[in-house]
Design an enzyme around this catalytic site. Structure first.
Site, PDB file in Angstrom:
ATOM      1  N   SER A   8       0.822  -1.218   0.000  1.00 53.64           N
ATOM      2  CA  SER A   8       0.000   0.000   0.000  1.00 53.64           C
ATOM      3  C   SER A   8       0.851   1.260   0.000  1.00 53.64           C
ATOM      4  O   SER A   8       1.953   1.290   0.555  1.00 53.64           O
ATOM      5  CB  SER A   8      -0.885   0.020   1.253  1.00 53.64           C
ATOM      6  OG  SER A   8      -1.833  -0.999   1.197  1.00 53.64           O
ATOM      7  N   GLU A  20      -1.762 -16.882   0.145  1.00 53.19           N
ATOM      8  CA  GLU A  20      -2.020 -16.290   1.443  1.00 53.19           C
ATOM      9  C   GLU A  20      -3.283 -16.894   2.052  1.00 53.19           C
ATOM     10  O   GLU A  20      -3.552 -16.749   3.221  1.00 53.19           O
ATOM     11  CB  GLU A  20      -2.199 -14.787   1.217  1.00 53.19           C
ATOM     12  CG  GLU A  20      -2.093 -13.933   2.453  1.00 53.19           C
ATOM     13  CD  GLU A  20      -2.529 -12.505   2.148  1.00 53.19           C
ATOM     14  OE1 GLU A  20      -2.656 -12.164   0.958  1.00 53.19           O
ATOM     15  OE2 GLU A  20      -2.738 -11.763   3.100  1.00 53.19           O
TER      16      GLU A  20
END
Lengths: 398, 377
Positions: free
Chosen positions: A129, A244
């Site tokens: 991010s 993930e």
């Protein structure tokens, strides 16, 4: 159809249980069970115990140090660790960058980084991010410009979880502004000690220091730290997301938390009777318990479809949405359970070595802060709205 | 841990689904309901021939010793086609009660008849003041000579008007809400003193209010232990509820398919409405509800026959809550996403919605099962 585990699986569960029982340090499990603050050393100590047993990276191929377990065995392993109050293994190394290096890294990268992930010598963090790139990740602007056998990196990452502990960061960086914006992104491994890399804490509404800004100011990164090809970083990032998913719903851990909630609500008195005897409160807890049971089975159904060889799919988004909704519901009910004792805020009481006198019941101290902290779960890892977009496109075909 | 179906189960599922698609279309169903008979003889015959009517019973009674998962497959297919035949009433409820509590003579007499399609039965258990409390029985059974006399009234008895024989719960001792003191009796529906008021239900089935005015029955009518039927009733209603969850699953799957297809075809503002994010996200929530409901419907079907009663009760009540919540959410959203057309009688959507909503009002609503689960936790 059979909901029972096989005899082999049950025996495996016993083996894991016995190991965890005899090796998980009591001071660590107490912190986990009582919602106390965990230091870097707590995580690392437990991970080194798993490493010595050879259980640090169950999902990796055996030749890189994996266990060769079936998906069900991995599920049972995670469940037993969670039930015992083991800290979660920090995902960034073993579950995130590790599989990318295994799939796309050079032999040199594999030989250097993978053993250090297994032994917890390197603590990794994730540089995705940016201030201007949240859900629209492909708009990221941190630049890496080639200069001889280095990249010069400039830019800023944000919401970087536990970067204050990290030795390494894996970053998505822009190496080109040409063509489709996804095609200008590369996957770079950066040593946090590199001159020009700095970390600034972000304090969240619960008073915690969990996330950070990471700044890059002419940081020189050797080109040997590029994973795969330049401009293919987006592909690797998507690959990472599909890995993930293991344990994304964290059902076992939240079953333990729910049991804690029910025990607590059995002790707390509400106008002269136990809170659990209150029909309205009990109904809310029971609904969450039933939803969590449903999620456990949904999780196992997804696992079973993996085992049948179907590709890992967007079902993980269902697990992420429902899992985080239930985590938020449980943390909210815990705060609600202690009534007005949600108000006192003594951050020092969250440290295990604090020997002061708690205000109200000792279990109440972390609960309001934790409720606020868990609002993050429907935002991180792809917000729940982004997950709904993924499901709409890839399952519903809309 | 295995969520797949066996080859036999897959075969049963496929052949039943094929039959229903062919013979139980929405139009054919509508005609059958209009006829008001509550039972279609040719469908019943076909189900008997396919082995579906005897599925749960042992081979010696003309059955296949089917599991809870087998019953689930049947009920899921019925749910998808909105079947209104008295399968639950006859096979799962009455057949189940006789199978679990009946003497070997009773089993040898009744079960082959049910399996062959020659007995239509209904379970006269619910009462006006019971609402969702299935221990509550105020209908009385008093000894008279070697037999019994029944007195009382049963409410919303599914297919009570079509049944040739009724299984009646009646109390010989204790307060109406006491768990002990209840017995089960097989009563010929034509017996003197039995008065039935047959009516249509809003979801296309038939039900009846049944009065028992000093109905005399002989000793052989008793099924199971005298004054000791509570655990049998509890067990059979658990299986029935697991079956209802499976039926709901079939209906929910159909609603999901219909609604998703509508989002892709219905055009407004020059584009399919499924391109609008607000509707996409709503539909994702429909999917999540459906998958969570499926998980617990499977779980309940698997444990519906478990000998561990606490495990069975928890699994069934959890499913009734989860499936009930999904039924409510998906039903309401299916109508909303279809817009005006979703309100019409001509579209199947509303019929699925009505059935799903009534399943929530049958054998314990969401609150009842929430409370039951909490008490077991």
């Amino acid at each position: 159809m059979d909901f029972a585990f096989t005899l082999e699986e049950a025996a495996f569960r016993e083996e894991v249980r016995a190991f965890v029982r005899s090796h998980l340090p009591v001071d660590i499990s107490r912190k986990v069970n009582e919602h106390k603050h965990l230091d870097k050393d707590d995580f690392v100590r437990w991970q080194k115990i798993l490493y010595r047993k050879g259980w640090m990276a169950p999902g990796w191929p055996v030749k890189f140090g994996g266990t060769g377990w079936t998906p069900v065995q991995r599920y049972l392993f995670e469940e037993e660790c969670a039930v015992a109050g083991a800290p979660s293994v920090i995902s960034f190394g073993v579950n995130m960058v590790g599989p990318v290096i295994i799939a796309f890294g050079t032999p040199a990268q594999q030989q250097h980084f993978l053993p250090r992930i297994l032994s917890s010598e390197d603590w990794w963090c994730q540089g995705y991010s940016e201030p201007g790139s949240g859900s629209d990740l492909a708009s990221l602007r941190t630049r890496a410009v080639r200069d001889g056998d280095h990249y010069i990196v400039n830019g800023q990452k944000t919401w970087t979880t536990l970067a204050q502990h990290a030795d390494m960061i894996f970053c998505l960086v822009r190496t080109s502004s040409e063509g489709k914006r996804q095609e200008g992104i590369s996957f770079l491994l950066i040593d946090m000690r590199t001159p020009g890399v700095s970390v600034r804490p972000i304090i969240t509404l619960d008073g915690a220091h969990e996330v950070n800004e990471v700044w890059f100011d002419d940081a020189r990164v050797p080109i040997g730290n590029l994973v795969g090809e330049e401009g293919k970083g987006w592909t690797y990032a998507k690959f990472l997301l599909s890995h993930e998913r293991s344990g994304i719903a964290q059902v076992a851990r939240w079953k333990r938390e729910l049991a804690f909630l029910k025990r607590m609500a059995g002790e707390i008195q509400s106008g002269g009777k136990p809170l659990m005897a209150d029909a309205l409160f009990s109904a809310k807890v029971t609904r969450v318990e039933i939803e969590l049971l449903a999620l456990e089975i949904t999780d196992l159904r997804v696992l079973a479809s993996d085992r049948e060889g179907r590709a890992p799919g967007p079902e993980a988004s269902i697990l992420k949405i429902k899992g985080t909704e239930l985590q938020q519901a449980i943390t909210e009910l815990m705060m609600e359970a202690v009534g007005p004792y949600a108000l006192p805020f003594l951050p020092e009481a969250l440290h295990a070595d604090w020997d002061g006198t708690p205000v109200g019941p000792a279990f109440a101290a972390p609960l309001a802060a934790r409720y606020f902290n868990y609002r993050k779960t429907s935002i991180y890892g792809g917000s729940n709205e982004i997950q709904r977009n993924i499901i709409a496109q890839r399952i519903l075909g809309l | 841990m295995d969520f797949s179906f066996s080859e036999e189960q897959q075969l049963l599922k496929d052949s039943l689904q094929r039959y229903l698609e062919r013979e139980y279309s929405f139009e054919a169903r509508r005609k059958r309901i209009k006829a008001g008979t509550g039972l279609s003889a040719e469908v019943w015959r076909a189900l008997a021939d396919m082995g579906v009517l005897g599925l749960p019973f042992a081979a010696e009674y003309g059955g296949f010793a089917g599991s809870g998962v087998d019953s689930m497959l049947v009920m899921e297919a019925f749910g998808r086609s909105l079947v209104v035949e008295p399968y639950l009433a006859t096979v799962l409820l009455c057949g189940g009660l006789i199978d679990q509590a009946g003497s070997s003579t009773q089993k040898a007499y009744w079960l082959p008849r049910i399996a062959a399609g020659n007995a239509i039965m209904a379970f006269a258990h619910g009462e006006t003041d019971a609402r969702h409390d299935w221990c509550y029985v105020s209908t009385r059974a008093e000894r008279k000579g070697s037999g019994f006399v029944l007195r009382g009234r049963k409410a919303v008895v599914l297919h009570g008007g079509q049944a040739q024989h009724l299984l009646v719960s009646a109390r010989s001792e204790g307060e109406p809400s006491s768990a002990t003191g209840v017995s089960l009796f097989i009563v010929d529906a034509g017996s003197a003193g039995v008065q039935r008021r047959d009516y249509a239900t809003i979801d296309g089935l038939r039900a009846a209010e049944i009065d028992f005015a000093n109905v005399e029955i002989d000793a052989t009518a008793l099924v199971g232990e005298y004054a000791g039927a509570a655990s049998t009733i509890d067990s059979v209603l658990d299986r029935a509820n697991a079956a209802l969850c499976a039926e709901a699953l079939g209906a929910l799957g159909a609603l999901y398919d219909l609604t998703l297809a509508y989002l892709k075809t219905r055009q407004q503002f020059g584009v399919p409405i499924g391109t609008f994010q607000v509707l996409q996200h709503r539909m994702v929530d429909v999917l999540i509800h459906l998958e969570q409901a499926r998980s617990l419907a499977y779980h309940a079907a698997f444990y519906a026959h478990a000998s561990d009663t606490a495990l069975r009760r928890r699994a069934v009540s959890a499913a009734k809550v989860q499936v009930g919540d999904a039924a409510r959410f998906i039903s309401q959203q299916a109508i909303q996403l279809h817009g005006g057309i979703g309100m019409t009688e001509e579209l199947s959507v509303g019929h699925y919605v009505k059935r799903l909503t009534m399943i929530n009002a049958t054998f314990g609503n969401i609150d009842t099962h929430l409370e039951r689960f909490a008490a077991l936790a």
